[in-house]
Design a protein around this motif. Sequence first.
Motif: not given
Lengths: 220, 220
Positions: B122-123, B126-127, B130, B148, B151-152, B155-156, B161, B172-173, B175-176
Amino acid sequence: MNTDNFNTDFTPLTVEPNRIYDYSFETILEEYGPHDYNDDEWSIIRRIVHASADFELGKSVILHPDAIRAGVESIRAGRPVIADVQMIQSGSGRKRFQKHGGDLFCHIADEDVSKMAKEHNTTRAIISMQKAARLHEGGIYAIGNAPTALLELIRLIREGIAKPDLIIGMPVGFVSAAESKEELAKVTEVPFITNVGRKGGSTVTVAALNAISILADRQD
Amino acid sequence: MNTDNFNTDFTPLTVEPNRIYDYSFETILEEYGPHDYNDDEWSIIRRIVHASADFELGKSVILHPDAIRAGVESIRAGRPVIADVQMIQSGSGRKRFQKHGGDLFCHIADEDVSKMAKEHNTTRAIISMQKAARLHEGGIYAIGNAPTALLELIRLIREGIAKPDLIIGMPVGFVSAAESKEELAKVTEVPFITNVGRKGGSTVTVAALNAISILADRQD
């Protein structure tokens, strides 16, 4: 680190960096429309658009015809890269230049620069360019923030004190930014990458610098 | 350092940082046109426009009604600030938070983050979110690069969490990025500063963060 809370729900598109780039670059090509750039030139332009999501900014870029060759040769020769602000240093990273024997410097936070700027009632950006010109031979100057840095560098070139291999000059803002880039576009001694207007900044300067370094890594 | 080559020809406007800001902010107010922001809100918007020279981006900003109060209180309480990328850490600087007893962290280059991202395919973004959620209590999350990461973080939060004081989310960008900000705008648990569309990035995220920290410094 505990791993209880891992998310494995993201689609491959979202988490695979290379696929994200590929998809982005396809979208950029599609939406940019027809252009006359060769592949190497386009690799610079599309990265600037990728970093800004701004086609207007992308279309305002001016690539000196010798900019890419000069930049690639400079990196491959292990010559220095000088950034006006630390955002560019951390955004581009030193490793991509160190592996060619070079390095990425930023003198704006140096103690002697700060002290001298105060003494002379001028900006640290100006003094940091003077320090860079004295300390380093040639190299790439990446200026994304301070118009005064760019104007000072142009002055140092005209006075024969600085002789960069390439200038990436894309400062952003409402005071002197557009004017400093107009001055850069008139420079005949050194190839440049710049853009027309107020837009620019550290992220697009990093994008252009990284695109050049990717070309320098290529085996050809 | 030798000082032979000092230039004293710049006009005061060019070299006095406060006057550059004043003049820029006047220009921005003039060109932005009528708005309903109060003074504190406007201080965020105008800094985003100042950092991008992009009024379209400035007008796409969404300020949660509780964002400024939450951000100011968080900084004054010495709570942590977490950046998704090092450009934000160096662009904003740790000192402005350390003086309130806090600090500015970025975990994307941490060794354990890199190792775990590889292990789980994963990226690092994201980690790193967390890790931040486990390591830090509350605080401001400033995300300007990785959709990402945003988004993560959302989710947390939804899973209970993470519980930030404020999210500045402006990746920026192509994708997503826009999608991640749409998700952020739906978050009810945490106040946010975000924008609509693909544009954004580290420089405007730094601008918003710095504007909040300037309000935190104010005596009132």
